[in-house]
Design a protein around this motif. Structure first.
Motif, mmCIF file in Angstrom:
data_model
loop_
_atom_site.group_PDB
_atom_site.id
_atom_site.type_symbol
_atom_site.label_atom_id
_atom_site.label_comp_id
_atom_site.label_asym_id
_atom_site.label_seq_id
_atom_site.Cartn_x
_atom_site.Cartn_y
_atom_site.Cartn_z
ATOM 1 N N LEU A 149 0.838 -1.197 0.000
ATOM 2 C CA LEU A 149 0.000 0.000 0.000
ATOM 3 C C LEU A 149 0.874 1.247 0.000
ATOM 4 C CD1 LEU A 149 -2.704 -0.914 2.695
ATOM 5 C CD2 LEU A 149 -3.028 -0.820 0.217
ATOM 6 N N PRO A 150 0.429 2.317 -0.693
ATOM 7 C CA PRO A 150 1.183 3.575 -0.677
ATOM 8 C C PRO A 150 1.122 4.241 0.696
ATOM 9 C CG PRO A 150 -0.885 3.828 -1.897
ATOM 10 C CD PRO A 150 -0.756 2.382 -1.581
ATOM 11 N N PHE A 169 -8.246 -5.920 5.187
ATOM 12 C CA PHE A 169 -7.709 -4.945 6.132
ATOM 13 C C PHE A 169 -6.735 -4.054 5.363
ATOM 14 C CE2 PHE A 169 -4.680 -4.140 9.847
ATOM 15 C CZ PHE A 169 -5.508 -3.232 10.475
ATOM 16 N N ALA A 170 -7.111 -2.791 5.148
ATOM 17 C CA ALA A 170 -6.308 -1.873 4.323
ATOM 18 C C ALA A 170 -6.007 -0.592 5.083
ATOM 19 C CB ALA A 170 -7.031 -1.565 3.015
ATOM 20 N N THR A 171 -5.007 -0.650 5.923
ATOM 21 C CA THR A 171 -4.500 0.493 6.676
ATOM 22 C C THR A 171 -3.007 0.289 6.836
ATOM 23 O OG1 THR A 171 -4.922 1.863 8.639
ATOM 24 C CG2 THR A 171 -4.762 -0.488 9.002
ATOM 25 N N ASP A 172 -2.213 1.255 6.751
ATOM 26 C CA ASP A 172 -2.393 2.657 6.445
ATOM 27 C C ASP A 172 -2.171 2.840 4.943
ATOM 28 O OD1 ASP A 172 -2.241 2.455 9.204
ATOM 29 O OD2 ASP A 172 -0.950 4.169 9.433
ATOM 30 N N PRO A 177 -4.899 11.166 -6.252
ATOM 31 C CA PRO A 177 -5.806 12.303 -6.397
ATOM 32 C C PRO A 177 -6.881 12.121 -7.465
ATOM 33 C CG PRO A 177 -3.671 12.815 -7.355
ATOM 34 C CD PRO A 177 -3.513 11.509 -6.642
ATOM 35 N N ASP A 178 -6.628 11.243 -8.446
ATOM 36 C CA ASP A 178 -7.541 11.186 -9.583
ATOM 37 C C ASP A 178 -8.078 9.791 -9.908
ATOM 38 O OD1 ASP A 178 -5.112 10.184 -10.319
ATOM 39 O OD2 ASP A 178 -4.965 11.298 -12.208
ATOM 40 N N HIS A 179 -7.751 8.794 -9.106
ATOM 41 C CA HIS A 179 -8.272 7.453 -9.371
ATOM 42 C C HIS A 179 -8.135 6.591 -8.126
ATOM 43 C CE1 HIS A 179 -3.927 7.077 -10.142
ATOM 44 N NE2 HIS A 179 -4.068 5.825 -9.709
ATOM 45 N N ILE A 180 -8.934 5.529 -8.053
ATOM 46 C CA ILE A 180 -8.828 4.620 -6.925
ATOM 47 C C ILE A 180 -7.633 3.687 -7.133
ATOM 48 C CG2 ILE A 180 -11.320 4.677 -6.466
ATOM 49 C CD1 ILE A 180 -11.499 1.899 -7.765
ATOM 50 N N ASN A 181 -7.220 3.052 -6.078
ATOM 51 C CA ASN A 181 -6.144 2.073 -6.132
ATOM 52 C C ASN A 181 -6.699 0.791 -6.754
ATOM 53 O OD1 ASN A 181 -4.253 0.023 -5.555
ATOM 54 N ND2 ASN A 181 -3.570 1.051 -3.698
ATOM 55 N N GLU A 182 -6.390 0.554 -8.024
ATOM 56 C CA GLU A 182 -6.958 -0.588 -8.743
ATOM 57 C C GLU A 182 -6.498 -1.919 -8.145
ATOM 58 O OE1 GLU A 182 -9.186 -0.270 -10.964
ATOM 59 O OE2 GLU A 182 -9.047 1.827 -11.602
ATOM 60 N N THR A 183 -5.258 -1.981 -7.691
ATOM 61 C CA THR A 183 -4.760 -3.221 -7.091
ATOM 62 C C THR A 183 -5.498 -3.534 -5.801
ATOM 63 O OG1 THR A 183 -2.585 -2.756 -8.042
ATOM 64 C CG2 THR A 183 -2.691 -4.438 -6.328
ATOM 65 N N ARG A 225 -17.615 1.004 -3.103
ATOM 66 C CA ARG A 225 -18.547 0.870 -4.225
ATOM 67 C C ARG A 225 -17.888 0.154 -5.398
ATOM 68 N NH1 ARG A 225 -21.147 6.954 -4.579
ATOM 69 N NH2 ARG A 225 -22.958 6.614 -3.238
ATOM 70 N N ALA A 226 -16.672 0.564 -5.722
ATOM 71 C CA ALA A 226 -15.979 -0.010 -6.874
ATOM 72 C C ALA A 226 -15.674 -1.487 -6.682
ATOM 73 C CB ALA A 226 -14.685 0.754 -7.140
ATOM 74 N N ALA A 227 -15.430 -1.893 -5.431
ATOM 75 C CA ALA A 227 -15.078 -3.284 -5.139
ATOM 76 C C ALA A 227 -16.288 -4.138 -4.778
ATOM 77 C CB ALA A 227 -14.064 -3.331 -4.006
ATOM 78 N N HIS A 228 -17.477 -3.532 -4.737
ATOM 79 C CA HIS A 228 -18.721 -4.271 -4.464
ATOM 80 C C HIS A 228 -18.649 -5.042 -3.147
ATOM 81 C CE1 HIS A 228 -18.143 -4.061 -8.935
ATOM 82 N NE2 HIS A 228 -19.336 -3.474 -8.823
ATOM 83 N N VAL A 229 -18.157 -4.354 -2.094
ATOM 84 C CA VAL A 229 -18.049 -5.024 -0.799
ATOM 85 C C VAL A 229 -19.394 -4.988 -0.072
ATOM 86 C CG1 VAL A 229 -15.616 -4.368 -0.675
ATOM 87 C CG2 VAL A 229 -17.326 -2.964 0.501
ATOM 88 N N GLY A 230 -19.545 -5.887 0.876
ATOM 89 C CA GLY A 230 -20.790 -5.944 1.624
ATOM 90 C C GLY A 230 -20.879 -4.897 2.710
ATOM 91 N N LYS A 231 -19.772 -4.657 3.419
ATOM 92 C CA LYS A 231 -19.769 -3.716 4.535
ATOM 93 C C LYS A 231 -18.459 -2.954 4.548
ATOM 94 C CE LYS A 231 -20.971 -3.626 9.480
ATOM 95 N NZ LYS A 231 -22.370 -3.180 9.237
ATOM 96 N N LEU A 232 -18.540 -1.666 4.843
ATOM 97 C CA LEU A 232 -17.360 -0.807 4.944
ATOM 98 C C LEU A 232 -17.152 -0.425 6.400
ATOM 99 C CD1 LEU A 232 -15.125 1.078 3.795
ATOM 100 C CD2 LEU A 232 -16.929 2.812 3.457
ATOM 101 N N VAL A 233 -15.922 -0.596 6.874
ATOM 102 C CA VAL A 233 -15.566 -0.196 8.241
ATOM 103 C C VAL A 233 -14.510 0.897 8.158
ATOM 104 C CG1 VAL A 233 -14.669 -0.919 10.473
ATOM 105 C CG2 VAL A 233 -16.055 -2.510 9.126
#
Length: 271
Positions: A149-150, A169-172, A177-183, A225-233
């Motif tokens: 992760l950047p 689990f995606a932290t940190d 600025p102009d697109h989501i992290n595709e990976t 939204r882009a990843a079609h997940v069920g729940k966001l924490v």
């Protein structure tokens, strides 16, 4: 699969009545799998101390084999490890996984003059695993995948899959600025739960937090939204964000992605 949040705060622990609802411990997650009584832990911030006490108290109910995955070596993600009781007990076995040299990292933070005793006094059996790119770790019927992760000195995202259920689990991490992290989107695709770094508001980020390695709840919503997940924490709460502020952030995110919750210390999610 059950996920328990033992620490949800970024940067530094906080305490006091203003933080009573969401808590003040730094990052630590426990994942209880269905296919084994081994314990999976993600990160060893200050929250791991209380988790360790609980594991000792319930030692008859689990295998006493612990799998600890570290996202990176920044202080808030490792500071609780010297206070993790199972690490000092000879009947516990710790597998420690990281894309970096975890043995050296944990040993250095317990070296003179920073800590009174060294890693060598911990009586548990410790096995260190250096995770390679695209490596998949298997624990019973669960698989764990990871991506970089950047973040300053780089962090790591993990995805845990078991019996058709999944948590990411995606932290940190900092967004582009102009697109989501595709990976990261690909890693999170279809996950039941996405736990994402939402340390700043969009206003805070724009006012001088660029390059600090963290993201916002608005970007969390885009990714969910882009990843079609069920729940966001929403995770890695800024130490300046008290309960009132976090309730507002949670409500604002729910307007755009209703299945959103801001993480709280002690919160449990059953998948």
């Amino acid at each position: 699969m059950e996920v328990t949040f033992w620490g949800t705060r970024g940067s530094i622990p906080v305490s006091g009545p203003k933080y009573a609802e969401f808590g003040g411990n730094t990052p630590c997650l426990q994942i209880a799998l269905e296919s084994t009584t081994d314990t999976v832990i993600l990160d060893s911030g200050s929250g791991i101390r209380e988790l360790g006490i609980r594991l000792v108290q319930t030692r008859a109910a689990h295998s006493r084999v612990i799998h600890l995955f570290l996202t990176h070596a920044h202080w808030d993600h490792i500071q609780g490890f010297p206070f993790f009781p199972p690490a000092f007990m000879p009947d516990f076995r710790l597998h420690i996984y990281c894309t970096k040299d975890a043995r050296t990292i944990l040993d250095r933070q317990m070296s003179t003059p920073f800590f009174p005793v060294g890693l060598d006094v911990m009586g548990s059996t410790k096995l260190f695993h250096h995770l390679l790119p695209q490596e998949v770790t298997t624990i019973a019927e669960a698989t764990l995948r990871h991506i970089p992760l950047p973040h300053p000195q780089e962090s790591t995202a993990f995805r845990v899959d078991e019996r058709g259920k999944s948590v990411v689990f995606a932290t940190d991490t900092e967004h582009a600025p102009d697109h989501i992290n595709e990976t990261l989107r690909d890693l999170a695709e279809g996950a039941d739960v996405l736990i994402y770094d939402a340390q700043y508001t969009s206003e805070e980020y724009s006012a001088g937090k660029q390059g600090w390695g963290h993201s916002t709840f608005a970007e969390a919503v885009k990714l969910a939204r882009a990843a079609h997940v069920g729940k966001l924490v929403l995770y890695s709460h800024d130490p300046t964000h008290d309960d009132e502020m976090l309730r507002k952030i949670e409500a604002a995110a729910q307007e755009h992605f209703p299945s959103t919750v801001a993480a709280r210390d002690g919160m449990k999610l059953t998948l």
